[in-house]
Design an enzyme around this catalytic site. Sequence first.
Site, PDB file in Angstrom:
ATOM      1  N   GLY B 207       0.825  -1.205   0.000  1.00 51.87           N
ATOM      2  CA  GLY B 207       0.000   0.000   0.000  1.00 51.87           C
ATOM      3  C   GLY B 207       0.860   1.256   0.000  1.00 51.87           C
ATOM      4  N   SER B 208       0.331   2.297   0.659  1.00 50.64           N
ATOM      5  CA  SER B 208       0.961   3.614   0.557  1.00 50.64           C
ATOM      6  C   SER B 208       2.339   3.704   1.214  1.00 50.64           C
ATOM      7  CB  SER B 208       0.040   4.670   1.143  1.00 50.64           C
ATOM      8  OG  SER B 208      -1.167   4.682   0.405  1.00 50.64           O
ATOM      9  N   THR B 209       2.724   2.744   2.082  1.00 49.24           N
ATOM     10  CA  THR B 209       4.092   2.801   2.634  1.00 49.24           C
ATOM     11  C   THR B 209       5.093   2.755   1.484  1.00 49.24           C
ATOM     12  OG1 THR B 209       4.106   0.402   2.898  1.00 49.24           O
ATOM     13  CG2 THR B 209       3.519   1.697   4.835  1.00 49.24           C
ATOM     14  N   LYS B 211       4.956   4.337  -1.160  1.00 41.04           N
ATOM     15  CA  LYS B 211       5.161   5.643  -1.798  1.00 41.04           C
ATOM     16  C   LYS B 211       6.502   6.237  -1.423  1.00 41.04           C
ATOM     17  CE  LYS B 211       0.258   6.644  -2.195  1.00 41.04           C
ATOM     18  NZ  LYS B 211      -0.909   7.115  -1.436  1.00 41.04           N
TER      19      LYS B 211
END
Lengths: 437, 475
Positions: B207-209, B211
């Site tokens: 997920g967004s980790t 990014k």
Amino acid sequence: MRQKLRNAELRLGLLVVLITTSGYLLVQLADKPKLPSDLWLFLGVVIALYGAAHFAVRRLAPNANPVLLPLAAFLNGIGFVVISRLDRDLARNQAAWTAAGVAAFIITLALVRRIRTLERYRYTFLFIGIIAVLLPLVPKLGKEINGARLWVGIGPLNFQPGEAAKVLLVIFFAAYLVDKRELLASGTRKFGRLILPDPKHLGPLLLVWGISILIMVRQKDLGSALLFFTVFSTMLYIATDRVSYLVIGGVLFIGGATIAYQLFDHVQTRVSTWIDPWPVADGKGFQIVQSMFAFGTGGLSGTGLGLGNPQQIPNAATDFVFSAVGEELGLIGAVAVLSAILLLVGSSFNIAIKTPRPFSKLFAGGLATILGVQSFIIIAGTTRVIPLTGITLPFVSYGGSSLVANFVILALLMRISDDTARAAAEQPSRTAHALPQ
Amino acid sequence: MVVLILICVAQLTYLQIINAGHLANDPRNTRAALRDINRPRGPILSADGVVLARSVPSKDNTEFKYQREYPEGGLFAQVVGYQSFVFGNTGVESTYNDALVGREADLQLDNLSDLVSGSNGTGTVVLSLRVDVQREAAAALGLQRGSVVVLDLTTGEVVAMYSTPTYDPNPLAGHNSLEVQKAYKALNDDPNKPNLSRAFRELYAPGSTFKSVTAAVAIDESVATPAEPVYPTLSQLDLPQTDSVLRNFGGKECGGNLAESLRQSCNTTFGQIGLDLGDKFVGGMRKFGIGVIPPFDVAPGAIASIGPAAGSFDLNQPLFAFAGIGQGDVATTPLQMALAAAGIGNGGVIMKPHVGAEIKNSKGKVVRRIANEPWRTATSATTAQAVNTMMTDVVEQGTGTAAKITGVRVAGKTGTAQADGGPPHAWFIAFAPADAPRYAVSVIVERGGSLGSEATGGRVAAPIAARVLKVALNK
């Protein structure tokens, strides 16, 4: 001359005592890092046993071949060391059976002063031999152990009469073939390049074939069946010098084996686990896979006595004793044992070649074949060269009946070699070719 | 006869020389485990000296001389492993087996010089894991299913590694073959897979980790700087080659430069960066270790995290947009995400992860230290510093404020990863102190834990990261 022979036997014996005692010491040290309390007792017993056999030979067969006894003692000693490492109770029994075997060795040498006396009782031996083969099939008397019905139990004692039968039947066959070999050798039918004997002379071969099939079917003992059949085919060949007997024997064997393969599940299992044991490594192929693991883990020099895990292999002390040797003593130890067997069998054939008497020649040849074929069947079986058939490794495996029978075979071979040498000494003019070395 | 014997000798040579290694190391050959079961065996200790495994004289009436014990039970099971005479060894018990039984060369040399003084020849394995941090991780996760990994990012040493559910290794070290098999079967049949070391052997969408990785690759590849360009403010990104779109969390509008987008965890920006990077993205991920099996001294080892295939951009461009936000074809282990955070905190260099710290002899003398070695260079030092600053901002005033620790600046990134068949996984990766990084942490709470579909990485995982970092930093 005889002094020289016996002194060589004594010196080789001391070497065997040294090897056996060191092996036993190593096994004990691997368990506890202190000198075992019974080391001196052990050494004493080993010396006493070898000494008894050696001095019996000095008195009873002074001209006998000097390497047979040390070789057998070496194999017996290595076997005992490995068994003592696997199971102390078995080792105690094996020690008692070794004593019984040495006693049987001495008694045989004492009773059979001339090998030709045996020739006279051929039909008695045949009769006893056949009874011995059939004995395990008698209800209540016979016992099935590990899926094979070749045991007879009387009270607490179990023994395999088949072990005695193989010696008795070899005596009969040697005597029979001496009488009939002229007939058997005279081929009457040509079949291509093969000269086939008259069918009526094939009787004995077919009889043994029948006995082998019977053993295989009724007693589920593939190893013994194969052994019986190979030994008698070989003896026929020695007696007649006709390759056709080996061919006929081979054809009969393949026929019997094919029928057995189709009829019996256990034969099919043996073959399929031989071709590829890995898919059933946890089940039916467990034993052979564990045996291969044992060899692989042993490598060149082995794990060291007492430091491996040969107890992982089911029946390590009997059928798989060679795998235990391979694991703890490595390729070096396994080849040493193989070499000893080869020398033992080679010396036995040498005795057969040197003796001028036809009966002795055939008899020694038959006994040598027993030792050789039996060793090959089990060693090749445990190394997956051929399908596995359970049978003892002569002198090495645990097993009382087998050990006693092998000591009797040893005594008879030494008697034959002593006869030969003595005859040569008595008639120096005729025997330039038969002098002992 | 001679020929037959020679055939046997040839076969023996094959079995005992040519094929020997293969046969000796076959997993079905339990001899290696059995060989060691009756040898004295040294203990396994935590960095703070707590006994994690030890051998005591066996009291049952079996042939076995020693009983292996794990006083901490399930707390360290997935790292320490167990010694089983039935199934062999696993975990540290397997990796450092030679040291424990004293077969390692360093120990044997040491013993030679020590013969007179009577050391018993076994080795003590000291791990880098700290019981206090490990306990905090277990307490913070509670009954929620998930993992916590804490690394010393300057050395690669694992400070804590815990995942739930776990299992008690003691029954597997038993001496009754049937009971051991029963315990093993029960463990394997458990649908919650307690014997799965989730921290390094399970893959999740990060997920967004992820990014933070996308941002680092973008800066390294000169696709963006923290300030430039300014990405459009959107609620959804139209994807090429398809009718589908990439939506922002909750459908809200966001955009701006890289720093602003990371702070708000803006999907449309990072989807666009994934498209802008194209095939270069795959190489950039690989520098972080995606697609590579990390070296790891816990048997049976860590598994590789995965991403889009090299050269596949033209075939499937939307997958690269999803990769930019840690979805689609990207799947990572919690260990891998801790390594990514560690690399950013350590000036771009990821140290080789390891749990072993040192081997001591039985008298306590250190005979070998486990080397600290660089594993990969993930980014340049300047890129790492830029991402560090942006991630600090995330905790200061972005989605990760729940990870704040009084007196220490924390750099972090939240993640709420969509996963098939249920609520999203709540993630948080971080390192601290941000100005002189020491510890990296990765937290995943599967299916949002107790909050379920209400969970976000910021609400569920970030507080857990703060708790373990606090203990690790002794704050």
